[in-house]
Design a protein around this motif. Sequence first.
Motif, PDB file in Angstrom:
ATOM      1  N   ILE A  20      47.550  36.988  35.263  1.00 48.11           N
ATOM      2  CA  ILE A  20      47.542  35.036  35.121  1.00 48.11           C
ATOM      3  C   ILE A  20      47.944  34.907  36.946  1.00 48.11           C
ATOM      4  O   ILE A  20      46.300  34.552  37.349  1.00 48.11           O
ATOM      5  CB  ILE A  20      48.446  34.725  34.397  1.00 48.11           C
ATOM      6  N   THR A  21      48.847  35.665  37.341  1.00 45.96           N
ATOM      7  CA  THR A  21      48.582  36.358  38.646  1.00 45.96           C
ATOM      8  C   THR A  21      47.212  36.464  39.415  1.00 45.96           C
ATOM      9  O   THR A  21      46.870  36.078  40.082  1.00 45.96           O
ATOM     10  CB  THR A  21      49.854  36.710  38.942  1.00 45.96           C
ATOM     11  N   TRP A  22      46.793  37.469  38.527  1.00 48.75           N
ATOM     12  CA  TRP A  22      45.493  38.246  39.193  1.00 48.75           C
ATOM     13  C   TRP A  22      44.382  37.511  39.059  1.00 48.75           C
ATOM     14  O   TRP A  22      43.402  36.712  40.100  1.00 48.75           O
ATOM     15  CB  TRP A  22      45.074  39.954  38.938  1.00 48.75           C
ATOM     16  N   TYR A  40      44.549  48.257  32.334  1.00 46.91           N
ATOM     17  CA  TYR A  40      46.034  48.522  31.678  1.00 46.91           C
ATOM     18  C   TYR A  40      45.638  49.321  29.944  1.00 46.91           C
ATOM     19  O   TYR A  40      46.352  49.687  30.287  1.00 46.91           O
ATOM     20  CB  TYR A  40      45.700  47.113  31.175  1.00 46.91           C
ATOM     21  N   LEU A  41      44.725  48.181  29.017  1.00 47.16           N
ATOM     22  CA  LEU A  41      45.119  48.975  28.055  1.00 47.16           C
ATOM     23  C   LEU A  41      44.490  50.907  28.018  1.00 47.16           C
ATOM     24  O   LEU A  41      45.115  52.065  27.469  1.00 47.16           O
ATOM     25  CB  LEU A  41      43.868  47.917  26.859  1.00 47.16           C
ATOM     26  N   LEU A  42      43.587  51.082  29.198  1.00 52.84           N
ATOM     27  CA  LEU A  42      43.558  52.237  29.211  1.00 52.84           C
ATOM     28  C   LEU A  42      44.329  54.006  29.503  1.00 52.84           C
ATOM     29  O   LEU A  42      44.558  54.379  28.990  1.00 52.84           O
ATOM     30  CB  LEU A  42      42.174  52.816  30.336  1.00 52.84           C
ATOM     31  N   SER A  43      45.177  52.740  30.786  1.00 56.64           N
ATOM     32  CA  SER A  43      46.461  53.669  30.850  1.00 56.64           C
ATOM     33  C   SER A  43      47.417  54.166  29.448  1.00 56.64           C
ATOM     34  O   SER A  43      47.793  55.274  28.843  1.00 56.64           O
ATOM     35  CB  SER A  43      47.405  53.449  31.467  1.00 56.64           C
ATOM     36  N   PRO A  50      54.648  42.888  41.349  1.00 53.65           N
ATOM     37  CA  PRO A  50      53.590  43.764  41.593  1.00 53.65           C
ATOM     38  C   PRO A  50      52.660  42.931  42.469  1.00 53.65           C
ATOM     39  O   PRO A  50      51.905  43.760  42.827  1.00 53.65           O
ATOM     40  CB  PRO A  50      52.699  43.570  40.408  1.00 53.65           C
ATOM     41  N   MET A  51      53.203  41.989  42.934  1.00 52.88           N
ATOM     42  CA  MET A  51      52.345  41.164  43.916  1.00 52.88           C
ATOM     43  C   MET A  51      51.340  42.135  45.424  1.00 52.88           C
ATOM     44  O   MET A  51      50.786  42.214  46.193  1.00 52.88           O
ATOM     45  CB  MET A  51      52.934  40.205  44.713  1.00 52.88           C
ATOM     46  N   GLY A  52      52.502  43.139  45.627  1.00 50.85           N
ATOM     47  CA  GLY A  52      52.809  43.756  47.262  1.00 50.85           C
ATOM     48  C   GLY A  52      51.426  44.664  46.762  1.00 50.85           C
ATOM     49  O   GLY A  52      50.318  44.902  46.939  1.00 50.85           O
ATOM     50  N   GLN A  53      51.405  45.448  45.263  1.00 51.52           N
ATOM     51  CA  GLN A  53      50.366  46.033  44.804  1.00 51.52           C
ATOM     52  C   GLN A  53      48.979  45.652  44.683  1.00 51.52           C
ATOM     53  O   GLN A  53      47.848  46.230  44.779  1.00 51.52           O
ATOM     54  CB  GLN A  53      50.601  47.127  43.615  1.00 51.52           C
ATOM     55  N   LEU A  54      48.906  44.086  44.246  1.00 54.15           N
ATOM     56  CA  LEU A  54      47.828  43.534  43.713  1.00 54.15           C
ATOM     57  C   LEU A  54      47.519  42.451  45.625  1.00 54.15           C
ATOM     58  O   LEU A  54      45.745  42.614  45.296  1.00 54.15           O
ATOM     59  CB  LEU A  54      48.239  42.294  43.289  1.00 54.15           C
ATOM     60  N   ASP A  66      38.342  45.441  39.141  1.00 51.23           N
ATOM     61  CA  ASP A  66      40.101  45.000  38.525  1.00 51.23           C
ATOM     62  C   ASP A  66      40.104  45.377  37.535  1.00 51.23           C
ATOM     63  O   ASP A  66      41.033  45.725  37.037  1.00 51.23           O
ATOM     64  CB  ASP A  66      38.862  43.714  38.513  1.00 51.23           C
ATOM     65  N   LEU A  67      39.541  46.452  37.132  1.00 49.32           N
ATOM     66  CA  LEU A  67      39.082  47.791  36.185  1.00 49.32           C
ATOM     67  C   LEU A  67      40.246  48.950  36.950  1.00 49.32           C
ATOM     68  O   LEU A  67      41.796  48.957  36.063  1.00 49.32           O
ATOM     69  CB  LEU A  67      38.012  48.243  35.218  1.00 49.32           C
ATOM     70  N   ARG A  68      40.079  49.135  37.690  1.00 45.69           N
ATOM     71  CA  ARG A  68      40.854  49.938  39.036  1.00 45.69           C
ATOM     72  C   ARG A  68      42.685  49.401  38.675  1.00 45.69           C
ATOM     73  O   ARG A  68      43.685  49.755  38.903  1.00 45.69           O
ATOM     74  CB  ARG A  68      41.199  49.931  40.142  1.00 45.69           C
ATOM     75  N   VAL A  69      43.285  48.116  39.173  1.00 47.17           N
ATOM     76  CA  VAL A  69      43.884  47.299  39.248  1.00 47.17           C
ATOM     77  C   VAL A  69      44.137  47.607  38.074  1.00 47.17           C
ATOM     78  O   VAL A  69      45.934  47.478  38.166  1.00 47.17           O
ATOM     79  CB  VAL A  69      43.944  45.714  39.865  1.00 47.17           C
TER      80      VAL A  69
END
Length: 274
Positions: free
Chosen positions: A83-85, A109-112, A168-172, A184-187
Amino acid sequence: MRFDRRALAPPLRPANLLSARQLALAWSLLTLIALLAWVLVVGQARDMGVEPGTMGMGLPVFLLFWLTMMIAMMFPSVAPVAITWTRAIGRQSAGATRVARTTQFVVGYLLSWTVFGLIAYGLLAATGALVDEHPTVGRWIGAGAFLLAGLYQFTPLKNLCLRHCRSPMGQLMRYAAFRPGARDLRVGAHHGAYCVGCCWGLMIVLVPLGVMNVLAMAAVAVVIFIEKLWRLGPLFSAAVGLAFVVLAVLAPFQSWLLPGLTPPQSPMTQMLPP
C-alpha cells in the motif's frame, strides 16, 4: 446583490480523504485475495491430510500450492508495504497504470517466495525419503528443524531482515530513483528477498508440523504478522525463538509434535501390538 464566488465553486476534496479511500480499497483487495487463498489452502489440505514429504505432489503442483499458501500467509503482513508503494507511485500514475505497477510489485514479491519454494520442495522430498526408510530418524529431523528455527531468531541476519520488513521506506526511496523499466518488479522481488530472509526459519517448522497442517500455517502466519507490525515485534520474535528451542528439546520424546514426520500407519500396522 453580491454573489460570493466561493459559494458557487465546487467543494475541495481533501488529499487525505482521497488517500484514505485508496488505502481502504487496497487493504480490502489484499484481504480478499488472502481470504480466497485460505479457502483454497484449507480445501486442499482437507483432501490430502498431513504426511511426510511432498505427499506425491510433483514440482509444478507443489509450487502452485506453495504460492497459494504464501498469498494466504504473507499478504496480511506485506499489505502495508504494498500500500505504501502504491500510494507513492499513485502521485505519478493514472489508475490503470497504478494497478499494473502494483501487480508487478506483487509478482516480484511472489517470485522471491517461488525460489524459496524450490528449496522447500527439495527439503521435503529429502526428509520424506529419509523418514520412509528410517521412521525413527523423524524425531531428530524435527528436533533439528525446531532448533535451527529457534536459533535463527537471534541472529544478526534475522534482525536485519526484520528491521527492513518493519521499516522498508529507506529501500523504497532508493528504488524510486531507479530507471522505470521493470522497477516495480525489482522492488517487489527485493522486498520479497528480505521477507524470505526474515521468515524462512519460521517456515521450516512446517517440516515437522506438516506443510499441509492448516493450524500450523495459521499460527506461523500470525507470528509473522505480529513480528512485522507490532511495536514490540523484535521482543516477540525472541520469545518465539525460545519457544522453538523448547520444542526442539521435547520433539524427540513427543511424537505429537511431529505429524509432518510421522509415516501414516497401514491398517495391518495398527493391529499389531506395540
